[in-house]
Scaffold this motif. Sequence first.
Motif, mmCIF file in Angstrom:
data_model
loop_
_atom_site.group_PDB
_atom_site.id
_atom_site.type_symbol
_atom_site.label_atom_id
_atom_site.label_comp_id
_atom_site.label_asym_id
_atom_site.label_seq_id
_atom_site.Cartn_x
_atom_site.Cartn_y
_atom_site.Cartn_z
ATOM 1 N N PHE A 45 1.124 -1.227 -0.055
ATOM 2 C CA PHE A 45 -0.189 0.073 -0.029
ATOM 3 C C PHE A 45 0.541 1.540 0.359
ATOM 4 C CE2 PHE A 45 -2.323 3.594 2.118
ATOM 5 C CZ PHE A 45 -3.623 3.967 1.642
ATOM 6 N N ALA A 46 2.077 1.683 0.514
ATOM 7 C CA ALA A 46 2.698 2.331 0.731
ATOM 8 C C ALA A 46 3.538 2.850 -0.047
ATOM 9 C CB ALA A 46 3.638 2.193 1.622
ATOM 10 N N ALA A 98 -11.715 0.896 4.600
ATOM 11 C CA ALA A 98 -11.169 2.175 4.145
ATOM 12 C C ALA A 98 -12.295 3.235 4.112
ATOM 13 C CB ALA A 98 -10.252 2.438 2.756
ATOM 14 N N ARG A 99 -13.276 3.039 3.236
ATOM 15 C CA ARG A 99 -14.800 4.047 3.217
ATOM 16 C C ARG A 99 -14.922 4.556 4.188
ATOM 17 N NH1 ARG A 99 -15.357 1.229 -1.673
ATOM 18 N NH2 ARG A 99 -15.982 -0.804 -0.909
ATOM 19 N N PRO A 105 -5.585 3.205 8.483
ATOM 20 C CA PRO A 105 -6.318 2.538 9.591
ATOM 21 C C PRO A 105 -6.703 1.539 9.159
ATOM 22 C CG PRO A 105 -7.079 4.570 10.020
ATOM 23 C CD PRO A 105 -6.465 4.390 8.358
ATOM 24 N N ALA A 106 -7.618 0.716 7.989
ATOM 25 C CA ALA A 106 -8.129 0.197 7.594
ATOM 26 C C ALA A 106 -6.872 -1.171 6.688
ATOM 27 C CB ALA A 106 -8.887 0.294 5.823
ATOM 28 N N VAL A 107 -5.721 -0.638 6.596
ATOM 29 C CA VAL A 107 -4.445 -1.235 5.869
ATOM 30 C C VAL A 107 -4.147 -1.925 6.752
ATOM 31 C CG1 VAL A 107 -2.001 -1.387 4.675
ATOM 32 C CG2 VAL A 107 -4.233 -0.455 3.385
ATOM 33 N N LEU A 108 -3.718 -1.094 8.192
ATOM 34 C CA LEU A 108 -3.188 -2.042 9.182
ATOM 35 C C LEU A 108 -3.890 -3.046 10.743
ATOM 36 C CD1 LEU A 108 -1.490 1.751 10.861
ATOM 37 C CD2 LEU A 108 -0.017 0.025 9.709
#
Length: 127
Positions: A45-46, A98-99, A105-108
């Motif tokens: 993602f990053a 993520a929405r 926060p969603a990815v983590l």
Amino acid sequence: MSPTAPSPESRRRGGSDRSGSDPGGRTAPVVPTGLVAAGSLVTGFAVAQATDVRALGGLVLLAGAAWCGRQWWRQGPPTAVGLLAGYAGAFVGSHALAREVGAWPAVLSVSAAVAAASWVAADRHRR
């Protein structure tokens, strides 16, 4: 017995020593698959976000999934298939999550879930 000889347990299993010993007698650390799986989700993602090239992030995800899949396969095909499905599901689920909570926060969150599932299904058995 010399330091490079396989252990009795290794000989019974019919394989090499799972501790990662090489012919020189050194031991490679056992890398937890949960760490690699979660790390590849976060890093993918990053990379995608930093470069604006989603395909680069996808390559990171594929590399992580390939490495983890190979390690999980050693625990058995059902473990590998289940954890790879969870990995893919986490990737897809992070988009929906993520929405609600935001991208990072969603990815983590999904990365933590993948790490936990990997530990329960595979990593705790590798000790």
